[in-house]
Design an enzyme around this catalytic site. Structure first.
Site, short mmCIF file in Angstrom:
data_model
loop_
_atom_site.label_atom_id
_atom_site.label_comp_id
_atom_site.label_asym_id
_atom_site.label_seq_id
_atom_site.Cartn_x
_atom_site.Cartn_y
_atom_site.Cartn_z
CB CYS A 284 33.57 -45.38 47.41
SG CYS A 284 33.02 -45.85 49.06
CE1 TYR A 285 32.95 -42.97 53.01
CE2 TYR A 285 33.64 -45.27 53.08
CZ TYR A 285 32.68 -44.30 53.30
OH TYR A 285 31.47 -44.64 53.80
CG ASP A 337 35.27 -51.87 49.71
OD1 ASP A 337 36.36 -51.64 50.24
OD2 ASP A 337 34.27 -52.18 50.37
#
Ligand code: ZN
Length: 432
Positions: A284-285, A337
């Protein structure tokens, strides 16, 4: 675009030299880091064994099927994530627009009606019908409605009441609480600035002192924390920076310290980003961190910085694409993730958003694409401030700027349609 299939970075000799070295000091986090690197090494070696020609593929059809199913579910009773239902609408609709998959108009209309039911009589949107208004689902709902982009969608938003709600969460020091009686953090400033600017209810008074409050969140690391004095964090750094871009004050940040912090968050071996120093990579980053680079590029350009590339952002765009395409896709659809984790709509949205940022460079009238793998991997570009497609931002701004800014005669802490006891006494004129 660059054309010729590039050799994968993770296939290059010397890639394993990028692995973490603990200098013979084993800690809880060093053990975790090594475990993640091992699992990624395994993914890469399996990929190598079955693909002689490395052409990482975006599993479009599978993601589409997964997303479509999720969207249908929303019109039925959707019980999990009950307080995040507008978020589910946004995550799914934005993923679909990135994949350039149209949403049938009947489904879009159902979503509008559902979001209308999430709108609070006192303004703003709640996590579900009958719940209290909160800035996070307000941001998600407004974004979702702007993605749909029809008259019906725009008309759901009661702008006068939205402004009332924003005032009810504004604090005297310039910050915002997430909901009446709730916590302060920099997400709220972003959510407020985002919805206010998109719907043309942004007034200078509403954001008085907000810039100074956000600037106090930038710490010695260079990134921003949730509130002044804490650790720098990708999500908060994105929110604070994007809010300042909306308010036209991003130049007041220490841009170079921020740049140094964010580029150091791209993991040497994995290629993806971590959220904070000494944490693990997380798909997600790919958006929360990589999405900062377009904001920084533009801010530095405006400051007259001459050494900026006209073709690339200041991070390893190919390495990020490799991480997302090789390590973050569930073979049956949805993104995640890191290897071993399960898929969800949140990670699907932000992995795809990050992939889009890594594929498209754009600054003013320049545009340069760098698509890893086949041309079919290409996603639509995303707007780095709002994270919806740029034409949907333009269309919403055009629509709402034809309407007058609601009169703003308020002071923070004053008026308030913000307590349940006011419900019966306001001369409300609910729109939907
Ligand atoms: Zn995550």
């Amino acid at each position: 675009m660059d054309g010729v299939p590039a050799a994968l970075r993770c296939f290059r000799e010397g890639h394993s030299a990028e692995m973490f070295v603990d200098d013979s000091v084993e800690t809880v986090t060093s053990v975790e880091q090594k475990k993640v690197e091992c699992s990624i090494e395994e993914v890469i070696s399996v990929y190598k064994q079955i693909h002689s020609l490395p052409q990482p593929t975006l599993l479009r059809e599978q993601h589409y099927t997964y997303l479509k199913k999720g969207l249908r579910h929303l019109s039925d009773t959707y019980e999990c994530l009950d307080a995040s239902r507008p978020w589910l609408c946004f995550w799914i609709l934005h993923s679909l627009e990135l994949l350039e998959e149209p949403v049938p108009s009947a489904v879009a209309s159902d979503v509008c009606q559902f979001l209308a039911r999430c709108q609070s009589p006192t303004g703003g949107f709640a996590g579900g019908p009958g719940q209290h208004a909160h800035l996070a689902p307000t941001y998600a709902a407004v974004n979702a409605l702007c993605i749909i982009g029809t008259e019906e969608a725009y008309n759901v938003i009661n702008r006068e009441k939205l402004l009332d709600f924003l005032w009810s969460v504004k604090q005297p020091d310039g910050s915002f609480v997430m909901h009446v009686g709730g916590e302060v953090d920099v997400r709220s400033a972003y959510c407020a600035a985002s919805v206010a600017s998109l719907t043309n209810v942004l007034t200078p008074k509403l954001f008085e002192d907000t810039t100074n409050w956000i600037l106090r969140c930038q710490n010695w690391e260079g990134g921003l924390s949730g509130v002044p004095g804490l650790e720098a964090h990708g999500g908060y750094t994105f929110c604070g920076t994007a809010a300042l871009v909306i308010l036209g004050k991003e130049h007041m940040l220490d841009l170079k310290a921020l740049l140094r912090w964010v580029v150091s968050r791209q993991m040497r071996f994995e290629g993806g980003f971590q959220g904070r120093c000494n944490k693990l990579v997380d798909g997600c980053y790919s958006f929360w961190q990589a999405g900062l680079l377009p904001l920084l590029h533009r801010a530095l350009y405006k400051e007259g910085e001459s050494a900026l590339s006209r073709q690339r952002w200041m991070f390893e765009q190919q390495a990020l694409q490799e991480y997302i395409l090789l390590c973050c896709q569930n073979p049956t659809g949805g993104l995640l993730d890191k290897p071993g984790k399960s898929r969800d709509f949140y990670h699907t949205c932000y992995c795809l958003s990050g992939l889009s940022i890594a594929q498209h460079f754009g600054n003013m009238d320049l545009h340069h694409e760098m698509i890893l793998g086949k041309e079919e991997n290409r996603l639509a570009p995303t707007h780095p401030v709002y994270n919806i497609c740029p034409e949907k931002v333009a269309q919403a701004l055009q629509h709402f700027h034809r309407l007058p800014v609601p009169e703003d005669t308020r002071q923070q802490g004053a008026p308030a349609n913000d307590t349940p006891s006011d419900l019966g006494t306001t001369s409300a004129d609910p729109q939907s």
